[in-house]
Design an enzyme around this catalytic site. Sequence first.
Site, mmCIF file in Angstrom:
data_model
loop_
_atom_site.group_PDB
_atom_site.id
_atom_site.type_symbol
_atom_site.label_atom_id
_atom_site.label_comp_id
_atom_site.label_asym_id
_atom_site.label_seq_id
_atom_site.Cartn_x
_atom_site.Cartn_y
_atom_site.Cartn_z
ATOM 1 N N ASP A 1 8.075 4.671 14.192
ATOM 2 C CA ASP A 1 7.595 3.560 13.346
ATOM 3 C C ASP A 1 8.484 3.785 12.166
ATOM 4 O OD1 ASP A 1 6.119 2.494 11.151
ATOM 5 O OD2 ASP A 1 4.610 2.454 12.518
ATOM 6 N N HIS B 1 -0.582 -1.842 20.235
ATOM 7 C CA HIS B 1 0.253 -0.833 19.952
ATOM 8 C C HIS B 1 -0.898 0.036 19.402
ATOM 9 C CE1 HIS B 1 0.263 -3.157 16.232
ATOM 10 N NE2 HIS B 1 0.255 -2.280 15.588
HETATM 11 P P1 AMP Z 1 -0.388 -2.313 12.563
HETATM 12 O O1 AMP Z 1 -0.949 -2.345 11.173
HETATM 13 O O2 AMP Z 1 -1.379 -1.428 13.450
HETATM 14 O O3 AMP Z 1 -0.283 -3.735 13.141
HETATM 15 O O4 AMP Z 1 0.794 -1.511 12.500
HETATM 16 C C1 AMP Z 1 2.078 -2.156 12.824
HETATM 17 C C2 AMP Z 1 3.275 -1.005 12.596
HETATM 18 O O5 AMP Z 1 4.433 -1.460 13.047
HETATM 19 C C3 AMP Z 1 3.415 -0.614 10.941
HETATM 20 O O6 AMP Z 1 3.095 0.785 11.030
HETATM 21 C C4 AMP Z 1 4.778 -0.816 10.827
HETATM 22 O O7 AMP Z 1 5.457 0.165 10.194
HETATM 23 C C5 AMP Z 1 5.432 -0.945 12.215
HETATM 24 N N1 AMP Z 1 6.571 -1.745 12.401
HETATM 25 C C6 AMP Z 1 6.762 -3.076 12.206
HETATM 26 N N2 AMP Z 1 7.972 -3.508 12.419
HETATM 27 C C7 AMP Z 1 8.631 -2.339 12.654
HETATM 28 C C8 AMP Z 1 9.829 -2.025 13.426
HETATM 29 N N3 AMP Z 1 10.924 -3.219 13.707
HETATM 30 N N4 AMP Z 1 10.296 -1.000 14.108
HETATM 31 C C9 AMP Z 1 9.486 -0.053 13.911
HETATM 32 N N5 AMP Z 1 8.123 0.004 13.666
HETATM 33 C C10 AMP Z 1 7.735 -1.275 12.980
#
Ligand code: AMP
Length: 144
Positions: free
Chosen positions: A32, A101
């Site tokens: 993440d 995810h």
């Molecule tokens: P959620 O709130 O469950 O939708 O979490 C989405 C997660 O995706 C968050 O923890 C973000 O930090 C992570 N995230 C978003 N874009 C990226 C990226 N390009 N690479 C890695 N993690 C990401």
Amino acid sequence: MSDHETIFDKILAGEIPCHRVYEDDHVLAFLDVNPLSHGHTLVIPKQRGAFLHQLSDDAAAALGRVLPRLCRAVMQATGATAYNLLQNNGRQAHQEVMHVHFHIIPRHGADGLGVGWSAGQLDHGKAPELLAKLHRALAEDADV
Ligand code: AMP
């Protein structure tokens, strides 16, 4: 099934880089980019879909098969002995990226996921009515 492209599609397509932890035909895991703790890892199906309940049995099974192994790897690599597995579905549930995810979030002391847990009391008298609805829903779901 949602057709909306998300940033995770771009990661799957290799258009945006990621720190890849694991990959097979159905699953990709990567670090993440805004970790809640050291080792915070995301595990996603390659099948596009916003919510867990939209996944095919094959995609769901592929996730289930590798999640414990990935949790073991995160624990071994970080030294964590506790972790949260978080999977948000819908904006109300704090989902930001609308592609299924799982978060593997190790605990290191106070680091990691903060959980608010305002529990009530199960109404045992009303439980049978709820169970009947749940059993009916399961019976009507062709996949179960
Ligand atoms: P959620 O709130 O469950 O939708 O979490 C989405 C997660 O995706 C968050 O923890 C973000 O930090 C992570 N995230 C978003 N874009 C990226 C990226 N390009 N690479 C890695 N993690 C990401």
